[in-house]
Structure formats: C-alpha cells, structure tokens
Write a protein that holds these residues in place. Sequence first.
Motif, PDB file in Angstrom:
ATOM      1  N   THR A 196       0.843  -1.208   0.000  1.00 18.36           N
ATOM      2  CA  THR A 196       0.000   0.000   0.000  1.00 18.36           C
ATOM      3  C   THR A 196       0.873   1.250   0.000  1.00 18.36           C
ATOM      4  O   THR A 196       1.917   1.296   0.628  1.00 18.36           O
ATOM      5  CB  THR A 196      -0.924  -0.019   1.240  1.00 18.36           C
ATOM      6  OG1 THR A 196      -1.754  -1.175   1.149  1.00 18.36           O
ATOM      7  CG2 THR A 196      -1.799   1.219   1.300  1.00 18.36           C
ATOM      8  N   LYS A 197       0.387   2.262  -0.733  1.00 17.88           N
ATOM      9  CA  LYS A 197       1.172   3.495  -0.860  1.00 17.88           C
ATOM     10  C   LYS A 197       0.863   4.501   0.244  1.00 17.88           C
ATOM     11  O   LYS A 197      -0.300   4.741   0.583  1.00 17.88           O
ATOM     12  CB  LYS A 197       0.901   4.141  -2.214  1.00 17.88           C
ATOM     13  CG  LYS A 197       1.675   3.513  -3.356  1.00 17.88           C
ATOM     14  CD  LYS A 197       1.427   4.328  -4.614  1.00 17.88           C
ATOM     15  CE  LYS A 197       2.292   3.912  -5.776  1.00 17.88           C
ATOM     16  NZ  LYS A 197       1.934   4.692  -6.978  1.00 17.88           N
ATOM     17  N   LEU A 198       1.914   5.108   0.773  1.00 21.67           N
ATOM     18  CA  LEU A 198       1.810   6.136   1.813  1.00 21.67           C
ATOM     19  C   LEU A 198       2.548   7.382   1.333  1.00 21.67           C
ATOM     20  O   LEU A 198       3.690   7.294   0.873  1.00 21.67           O
ATOM     21  CB  LEU A 198       2.460   5.615   3.105  1.00 21.67           C
ATOM     22  CG  LEU A 198       2.726   6.636   4.213  1.00 21.67           C
ATOM     23  CD1 LEU A 198       1.418   7.088   4.864  1.00 21.67           C
ATOM     24  CD2 LEU A 198       3.663   6.043   5.288  1.00 21.67           C
ATOM     25  N   CYS A 199       1.883   8.521   1.429  1.00 26.73           N
ATOM     26  CA  CYS A 199       2.557   9.791   1.156  1.00 26.73           C
ATOM     27  C   CYS A 199       2.757  10.513   2.481  1.00 26.73           C
ATOM     28  O   CYS A 199       1.828  10.587   3.297  1.00 26.73           O
ATOM     29  CB  CYS A 199       1.737  10.664   0.201  1.00 26.73           C
ATOM     30  SG  CYS A 199       2.455  12.314  -0.034  1.00 26.73           S
ATOM     31  N   ILE A 200       3.952  11.018   2.708  1.00 24.58           N
ATOM     32  CA  ILE A 200       4.209  11.865   3.874  1.00 24.58           C
ATOM     33  C   ILE A 200       4.580  13.244   3.354  1.00 24.58           C
ATOM     34  O   ILE A 200       5.492  13.389   2.533  1.00 24.58           O
ATOM     35  CB  ILE A 200       5.347  11.287   4.749  1.00 24.58           C
ATOM     36  CG1 ILE A 200       4.931   9.896   5.282  1.00 24.58           C
ATOM     37  CG2 ILE A 200       5.671  12.220   5.901  1.00 24.58           C
ATOM     38  CD1 ILE A 200       5.992   9.200   6.100  1.00 24.58           C
ATOM     39  N   ALA A 201       3.815  14.250   3.815  1.00 29.43           N
ATOM     40  CA  ALA A 201       4.058  15.634   3.368  1.00 29.43           C
ATOM     41  C   ALA A 201       4.322  16.479   4.607  1.00 29.43           C
ATOM     42  O   ALA A 201       3.415  16.719   5.405  1.00 29.43           O
ATOM     43  CB  ALA A 201       2.851  16.157   2.591  1.00 29.43           C
ATOM     44  N   TYR A 210       9.048  18.681   2.585  1.00 28.85           N
ATOM     45  CA  TYR A 210       9.437  17.324   2.216  1.00 28.85           C
ATOM     46  C   TYR A 210       8.181  16.540   1.889  1.00 28.85           C
ATOM     47  O   TYR A 210       7.312  16.348   2.739  1.00 28.85           O
ATOM     48  CB  TYR A 210      10.180  16.663   3.391  1.00 28.85           C
ATOM     49  CG  TYR A 210      10.421  15.189   3.215  1.00 28.85           C
ATOM     50  CD1 TYR A 210      11.445  14.728   2.394  1.00 28.85           C
ATOM     51  CD2 TYR A 210       9.622  14.250   3.864  1.00 28.85           C
ATOM     52  CE1 TYR A 210      11.662  13.368   2.222  1.00 28.85           C
ATOM     53  CE2 TYR A 210       9.838  12.886   3.705  1.00 28.85           C
ATOM     54  CZ  TYR A 210      10.852  12.459   2.882  1.00 28.85           C
ATOM     55  OH  TYR A 210      11.066  11.110   2.710  1.00 28.85           O
ATOM     56  N   ILE A 211       8.048  16.111   0.642  1.00 29.09           N
ATOM     57  CA  ILE A 211       6.859  15.354   0.220  1.00 29.09           C
ATOM     58  C   ILE A 211       7.330  14.128  -0.540  1.00 29.09           C
ATOM     59  O   ILE A 211       8.026  14.243  -1.544  1.00 29.09           O
ATOM     60  CB  ILE A 211       5.935  16.195  -0.687  1.00 29.09           C
ATOM     61  CG1 ILE A 211       5.560  17.523  -0.004  1.00 29.09           C
ATOM     62  CG2 ILE A 211       4.682  15.406  -1.070  1.00 29.09           C
ATOM     63  CD1 ILE A 211       4.811  18.500  -0.902  1.00 29.09           C
ATOM     64  N   ALA A 212       6.973  12.936  -0.061  1.00 30.97           N
ATOM     65  CA  ALA A 212       7.382  11.719  -0.762  1.00 30.97           C
ATOM     66  C   ALA A 212       6.278  10.677  -0.694  1.00 30.97           C
ATOM     67  O   ALA A 212       5.583  10.557   0.311  1.00 30.97           O
ATOM     68  CB  ALA A 212       8.670  11.165  -0.160  1.00 30.97           C
ATOM     69  N   PRO A 230       5.539  19.484  11.439  1.00 29.89           N
ATOM     70  CA  PRO A 230       4.124  19.387  11.059  1.00 29.89           C
ATOM     71  C   PRO A 230       3.985  18.569   9.774  1.00 29.89           C
ATOM     72  O   PRO A 230       4.623  18.890   8.776  1.00 29.89           O
ATOM     73  CB  PRO A 230       3.697  20.844  10.838  1.00 29.89           C
ATOM     74  CG  PRO A 230       4.959  21.620  10.686  1.00 29.89           C
ATOM     75  CD  PRO A 230       6.026  20.871  11.423  1.00 29.89           C
ATOM     76  N   ALA A 231       3.191  17.503   9.837  1.00 27.64           N
ATOM     77  CA  ALA A 231       3.119  16.592   8.686  1.00 27.64           C
ATOM     78  C   ALA A 231       1.696  16.121   8.417  1.00 27.64           C
ATOM     79  O   ALA A 231       0.852  16.078   9.313  1.00 27.64           O
ATOM     80  CB  ALA A 231       4.027  15.380   8.922  1.00 27.64           C
ATOM     81  N   ILE A 232       1.454  15.786   7.166  1.00 26.49           N
ATOM     82  CA  ILE A 232       0.186  15.198   6.733  1.00 26.49           C
ATOM     83  C   ILE A 232       0.504  13.813   6.189  1.00 26.49           C
ATOM     84  O   ILE A 232       1.484  13.645   5.465  1.00 26.49           O
ATOM     85  CB  ILE A 232      -0.459  16.055   5.607  1.00 26.49           C
ATOM     86  CG1 ILE A 232      -0.648  17.507   6.039  1.00 26.49           C
ATOM     87  CG2 ILE A 232      -1.769  15.443   5.132  1.00 26.49           C
ATOM     88  CD1 ILE A 232      -1.836  17.779   6.900  1.00 26.49           C
ATOM     89  N   PHE A 233      -0.311  12.828   6.550  1.00 19.03           N
ATOM     90  CA  PHE A 233      -0.142  11.458   6.076  1.00 19.03           C
ATOM     91  C   PHE A 233      -1.293  11.113   5.136  1.00 19.03           C
ATOM     92  O   PHE A 233      -2.444  11.448   5.420  1.00 19.03           O
ATOM     93  CB  PHE A 233      -0.143  10.465   7.254  1.00 19.03           C
ATOM     94  CG  PHE A 233       0.994  10.666   8.217  1.00 19.03           C
ATOM     95  CD1 PHE A 233       0.980  11.694   9.144  1.00 19.03           C
ATOM     96  CD2 PHE A 233       2.097   9.819   8.203  1.00 19.03           C
ATOM     97  CE1 PHE A 233       2.033  11.884  10.029  1.00 19.03           C
ATOM     98  CE2 PHE A 233       3.149   9.995   9.085  1.00 19.03           C
ATOM     99  CZ  PHE A 233       3.119  11.035  10.001  1.00 19.03           C
ATOM    100  N   LEU A 234      -0.980  10.423   4.039  1.00 17.16           N
ATOM    101  CA  LEU A 234      -2.016  10.043   3.077  1.00 17.16           C
ATOM    102  C   LEU A 234      -1.825   8.590   2.643  1.00 17.16           C
ATOM    103  O   LEU A 234      -0.701   8.175   2.358  1.00 17.16           O
ATOM    104  CB  LEU A 234      -1.979  10.929   1.829  1.00 17.16           C
ATOM    105  CG  LEU A 234      -2.060  12.447   2.027  1.00 17.16           C
ATOM    106  CD1 LEU A 234      -0.658  13.040   2.100  1.00 17.16           C
ATOM    107  CD2 LEU A 234      -2.842  13.120   0.913  1.00 17.16           C
TER     108      LEU A 234
END
Lengths: 237, 237
Positions: A196-201, A210-212, A230-234
């Motif tokens: 499963t794909k996870l994006c961390i921004a 930093y967005i990957a 401060p980060a957003i997880f997707l």
Amino acid sequence: MEQKKIGAVYLIPSFMGEQSVEVLFPEYNKLIISKLNYFIVENARTARRSLKSICSDLRIDTLHIQEIDKHVDVLPIDAYLEPLKHGYDIGIMSEAGMPCIADPGNLFVAKAHSWGATIVPLVGPNSIIMALIASGFNGQQFCFHGYVPLKDGRLQALKQWEQQAVKFSITQIFMETPYRNMLLFEDICKVISPQTKLCIAANITLPTEYIATKTVGEWKLQTPSIHKQPAIFLLGT
Amino acid sequence: MEQKKIGAVYLIPSFMGEQSVEVLFPEYNKLIISKLNYFIVENARTARRSLKSICSDLRIDTLHIQEIDKHVDVLPIDAYLEPLKHGYDIGIMSEAGMPCIADPGNLFVAKAHSWGATIVPLVGPNSIIMALIASGFNGQQFCFHGYVPLKDGRLQALKQWEQQAVKFSITQIFMETPYRNMLLFEDICKVISPQTKLCIAANITLPTEYIATKTVGEWKLQTPSIHKQPAIFLLGT
C-alpha cells in the motif's frame, strides 16, 4: 429609518511558519485586511504578527482583536460577531494556514450565516489540499480524518482507511501531533500492507518542505525524518 | 561523469474564471512560471492564456506545452515527464484552480514520485477547501465524493452522506455537472431531512460568488439560482 446592512465575514489565511508573504498570499488579501477593524483570531499574538507581515502599513494598535479561548465551555459567539449587526466587516484568522479547518472558527461562520451575513473565503495555503495534489493519489475522492485516534481503535482505524484507499481508491488523509509523528509512522508500518502506498508531506510551503510517496514496504527501508515536523499522512492509489 | 540531477514538478493553480491575478495567486507563482519551459496541461489554449495572465513577460511561443488527452486509453506519462530526466523542471496545470484534483494530473505526479523527483505544490484557489471553510461546518473531518452518481444509488448516496454528516459530524462535500445543479437540488430536497443543513457555494472567487448555509427546510422556501453555475454542495453540522 434606513436599515443598517449587515457586515461581511472574511476568512483570512495566515502564515505556516517563517515564509515570505509573496509565497503564500495573493496581493488582494492585503487590500481586504487593510479595510478591516474587527478580527476574531485563534491566537492574538501570532495574528498581530501575521496581519502586520501581510499588510505592513496596518495600525495594529487601533484594531479590535478578539481571541477564541478554546478552554471555555461556551464561546462568546454572538458578542464577537456583534459588529456585523452594526454594518462592520469582520476577519477570522487561524494560527496557521486556512481558518475554520482545525479551529472553532467554523462556529462563528455558522452563526454569521444564520444572520444572513456574506462569507468570503480568501485564497491561501492549506496543507491538506496541497499534500493531496502533491501525493499523486486520486484527487476525485478523498477523506480527511483529522487526528488519528490516540488509543482506542487506533490500529483498526488505520486498517479501515487502508481498505477505503485500496478497495475504493478514496484517498485517506490524516495527521498526528508533530512530536508523535514517528510513533504514527511505526504504527503504519505495523498494520498497513507493504504494497500500500503512503505519502508523507511535511513542512508544506516551508524551505524544509518534504513530500514523498512510496509503498509502506519502501518506507520501512528509509525512515523519514519527521519528528516534531508538522506533517500530513495520506494513504492512496 | 557527473550524474544529472532530476528536475522538479511544480503544481500550478490556474484561474477559476475572469478574476484578476491579484485575487488568486501569490507573487511567487509568477517567479516559478517565469523559470519553466515545460508544461503538462489539461487544456493547451486555456493554459497559455492563464500562464500569460499570471506572468505577462512570458514568451509563450518558446514553451513546450503538452496537453493531456483524456480520451486516450494510455496517457503518454513517461514521454511527457522525460524532460525531468534531463534535469528540466516541469509545471502541471489544470483547466481551473488546483491541478490533480479533477484531472489526471495525479498520474504524472505519481510517476514523478517513483523517479524520485521533488514535487512542489503552489498556493492558489481550490473551490473544495474554500467552500468548506465558508460553510460553517466541521472542518476537522470531511469527505469529498466528487460527482454525485447519475442514476444507480443516487438517492441512497445522498441519504448515506446525510447520515455521515448528522450522526458523525463528518462534513460531506460533492458536486454536479453545472447544468444539472437544479436537478441535484431537487433530489436533495426530496430525500434529505428538512432539519439537516446544506451549504451551497457557487462561483467561488468570482464577483458573482454565492455561499449560503441553511437547513434543507429553509432552502425549500428559497430556491437558489445556480443553474449552469459551478457549485459545491455540502451537508454538515
């Protein structure tokens, strides 16, 4: 006797950290701010600094700035919005980014709607939508869950979000208190499938942005440095 | 031999209609655009006009603009992103507002991530998030569903979204093709409880912007004029 027209509510985005005005805000926001005398804000000190940075010729000491005290049971919504009834416009401002997303500003907007006031959202940075478009995930359907549950149902919530992401291609967006980011990352590695794909921004709009996007399996080989950032997880496809 | 550094992908917001640049974009976007030679866009004609409006000294005829053809089975993702491998930056642009939300731009971003490219989202207007903050509804938890199903499950979807909004305070956001807005409004009036709150946000950022939150019962007494207007619908508390 002429009836006084009710004022408008402007939703004013603020800084996300130490960026320059030119990176974050359209020139128009300055024009709006320069005309306002009444503000409802999440934090008075940061709001004053933000307002002054956006609109340098503002006379801060002449403004009426009301702070939202999140620790009271009953917010003084009617009292703070009273200037609207006298025809004055009011600006609502959050501590960072767009107002009314992670602060009680929406309760003031709701009341202003019920009075028939015009609500005007201004353009500015929002980490949720910026993380979404930069993730590479489906932007046609997505859910924002706010903060991940602390204990009860935490792992189940992550598993359920993964299912929504993988099975229905609904991008799942969530966050954590910055100093617990690494714990969340570990929990994700524990329960989410390696495919499963996870994006961390993290640090969106800041020089340290930093967005990957990687699979959880790939992330396990390359732990991100997001402690206290401060980060957003997707989760998505 | 020195290895060429891979280029970056800039996500460039565009106009939502006939507004001025100063209302919609930070000055920084102009700086970024002025340095780019490669663009992947939803519509070449509107992209050229938008780029020229944001950055008036741009020499449009020297740019490499690749259009995303939505009617092909296989998008030329690798081919369009090829300049990244030669160290060139690429801009991705939608027909209106933020890219990668309601266009296939996200597929290009996903591929660029897999190549290790830096993805940079720029600040700009997005009707979903602007409608959300202006609705007065809960901004801590929300779902965007894209277009309402046309036939199968249409009314059931609306009922289910209402339940999510009322029972769990998760703001439900959706849209319709503009010329079918009034049909959607009628369907909402048909199946959603009169006590449930509906926000209609039309023509966001335009001079004709119209945002109002009322109960469905109140809406029934005052039908909105949103035929053929781009609009966002929200159910919430």
